[in-house]
Design an enzyme around this catalytic site. Structure first.
Site: not given
Ligand SMILES: [Zn+2]
Length: 213
Positions: A56, A164, A62, A58, A176, A52
């Site tokens: 990047h 998330h 995660h 996710d 992100e 991360h």
């Molecule tokens: Zn992340």
């Protein structure tokens, strides 16, 4: 034929030794080794970093959401038309999103004060602008295809995991760590290519935007 690179803006944060990272994530370490041979010098660098780091994506895993790792993220969510929305913080909740009339299938990238305030700072900025869990649920309910933000986490210090989970659970791609300093609000072509690391819960990505007329 030469690619027309002038139209693309690179919104990727450079990966550097010792760069800022989310608190608790691994340090970014880059070590260069140099071997001298009869024919000259050969260098092979070693890179150690959290998945991360910087700009990047996710993966669902995660936050332990069904859907797998980075290999399962559909590239169609990360390539295509995207809208950059200029949003005011300190928090992005449904009332902030409402006026922008986000539609199903859209890729939306949030340009906040993070871009100017955070990326010029080598220290982690704890009071970054983030999406609340209500904002996450709103975007998931709207069935957006991808959501991006201009700092290291989409979610806040308290309800970040819930934000998330709402999005990853709805199959929304999360980007992100975008650096949107050189990009204004509007419609763009998005090209985001995460490294293919099967099973990983995230992956650094190169991300480019090209303004559409
Ligand atoms: Zn992340």
């Amino acid at each position: 034929m030469e690619a027309d690179m002038a139209r693309w803006v690179d919104v990727t944060v450079p990966i550097r030794h010792g760069m800022v990272h989310f608190p608790g994530d691994p340090e970014v370490v880059i070590e260069s080794t140099e071997e001298t041979h009869s024919w000259g010098i050969c260098r092979v660098s070693k890179l150690s970093l959290g998945v991360h780091t910087g700009t990047h994506v996710d993966a669902p895993s995660h936050f332990d959401v069904p859907g797998g790792g980075v290999e399962a993220i559909p590239l169609a969510g990360l390539i295509g038309v995207a809208r950059v929305l200029a949003l005011r913080g300190p928090r992005i909740d449904p009332s902030v999103l409402e006026p922008h009339d986000v539609q199903a299938g859209e890729r939306v990238l949030f340009k906040t004060s993070n871009s100017d305030r955070c990326w010029s700072n080598d220290e982690f900025v704890p009071d970054y602008v983030y999406v609340t869990k209500e904002g996450g649920r709103y975007l998931a309910d709207r069935r957006v295809r991808a959501v991006g933000i201009d700092y290291l986490s989409l979610g806040g210090p308290d309800d970040g995991p819930a934000t998330h989970r709402h999005l990853l659970g709805a199959g929304v791609c999360i980007l992100e760590g975008l650096d949107l300093r050189r990009v204004g609000p509007g419609t763009y072509d998005l090209l985001a290519l995460p490294l293919l690391i099967p099973g990983a819960d995230g992956a650094p990505a190169r991300v480019l935007l090209s303004r559409l007329e």
